[in-house]
Design an enzyme around this catalytic site. Structure first.
Site, PDB file in Angstrom:
ATOM      1  N   GLY A   1       0.804  -1.213   0.000  1.00 29.70           N
ATOM      2  CA  GLY A   1       0.000   0.000   0.000  1.00 29.70           C
ATOM      3  C   GLY A   1       0.837   1.262   0.000  1.00 29.70           C
ATOM      4  O   GLY A   1       0.306   2.361  -0.054  1.00 29.70           O
ATOM      5  N   CYS A   2       2.142   1.103   0.084  1.00 27.39           N
ATOM      6  CA  CYS A   2       3.044   2.247   0.037  1.00 27.39           C
ATOM      7  C   CYS A   2       3.653   2.331  -1.363  1.00 27.39           C
ATOM      8  O   CYS A   2       4.053   1.311  -1.918  1.00 27.39           O
ATOM      9  CB  CYS A   2       4.174   2.099   1.053  1.00 27.39           C
ATOM     10  SG  CYS A   2       3.626   2.087   2.758  1.00 27.39           S
ATOM     11  N   GLN A   3       3.724   3.522  -1.914  1.00 25.67           N
ATOM     12  CA  GLN A   3       4.338   3.696  -3.226  1.00 25.67           C
ATOM     13  C   GLN A   3       5.840   3.439  -3.147  1.00 25.67           C
ATOM     14  O   GLN A   3       6.409   2.794  -4.015  1.00 25.67           O
ATOM     15  CB  GLN A   3       4.069   5.097  -3.766  1.00 25.67           C
ATOM     16  CG  GLN A   3       4.611   5.298  -5.159  1.00 25.67           C
ATOM     17  CD  GLN A   3       4.280   6.673  -5.707  1.00 25.67           C
ATOM     18  OE1 GLN A   3       3.836   7.549  -4.988  1.00 25.67           O
ATOM     19  NE2 GLN A   3       4.502   6.850  -6.986  1.00 25.67           N
ATOM     20  N   SER A   4       6.468   3.938  -2.106  1.00 34.91           N
ATOM     21  CA  SER A   4       7.891   3.665  -1.913  1.00 34.91           C
ATOM     22  C   SER A   4       8.026   2.370  -1.110  1.00 34.91           C
ATOM     23  O   SER A   4       7.052   1.851  -0.581  1.00 34.91           O
ATOM     24  CB  SER A   4       8.561   4.832  -1.194  1.00 34.91           C
ATOM     25  OG  SER A   4       7.888   5.113  -0.002  1.00 34.91           O
TER      26      SER A   4
END
Length: 138
Positions: free
Chosen positions: A52-55
Site C-alpha cells: 500500500g506504500c508507493q515507496s
C-alpha cells in the site's frame, strides 16, 4: 520518551506549531527520518514489507517484555520521516496502549491535507500494521 503515546502526540503537535509553513514542516519530518536507527538488509523481506506504500517500506516488530518494539525504514526521505513520527508515538509502548491510541496527530498536524494521496495511503498502511500487531499482542 514521553510517558504515554497521547503525550508524545501532544509534544509532536507542539513542536510542529513552531513552523510557519509546510516547507519547514516537511524539512523537519525529513530530518527526523535521517535519525532512524539502522535497518539491516536481512530484514528487508517480503514478509516485513508494507503493502500500500508507493515507496518501499519495511517494518519489523518484536515483543520486549510488556512492550512492543518496532523497527522500520523506507527508501524515500519523506516516508522515512513519517516512520520516525510513528515510532516516536507508538514505539516501545504496551500493546493495549498502542491499540487504544487514536492517531489524532494526523488531523491536528494537517498531515491528511498536506500529504500526496500516495503518501497518505502509505502512512495509513503503516498505521494499520502497527495497530494489527498491537491488537494481536494485546
Amino acid at each position: 520518551m514521553s510517558d504515554t503515546a497521547q503525550e508524545s502526540q501532544a509534544e509532536l503537535i507542539e513542536e510542529f506549531e513552531m513552523f510557519d509553513n509546510w516547507m519547514d514542516r516537511y524539512q523537519y519530518i525529513i530530518d527526523m527520518g535521517k535519525q532512524l536507527p539502522a535497518f539491516p538488509d536481512e530484514w528487508k523481506t517480503d514478509e516485513l514489507k508494507i503493502q500500500g506504500c508507493q515507496s518501499n517500506v519495511w517494518m519489523r516488530s518484536q515483543r520486549d517484555g510488556e512492550r512492543l518494539h518496532f523497527d522500520a525504514t523506507s527508501d524515500a526521505a519523506i516516508v522515512s520521516g513519517l516512520i520516525a513520527v510513528l515510532m516516536r508515538i507508538f514505539n516501545d509502548r504496551p500493546p493495549a496502549e498502542i491499540a487504544a491510541t487514536p492517531p489524532s496527530f494526523l488531523e491536528e498536524l494537517g498531515l491528511d491535507k498536506h500529504l500526496s494521496p500516495t503518501r497518505s495511503n502509505g502512512l495509513h498502511a503503516m498505521l494499520e500494521r502497527i495497530y494489527q500487531v498491537a491488537k494481536a499482542e494485546a
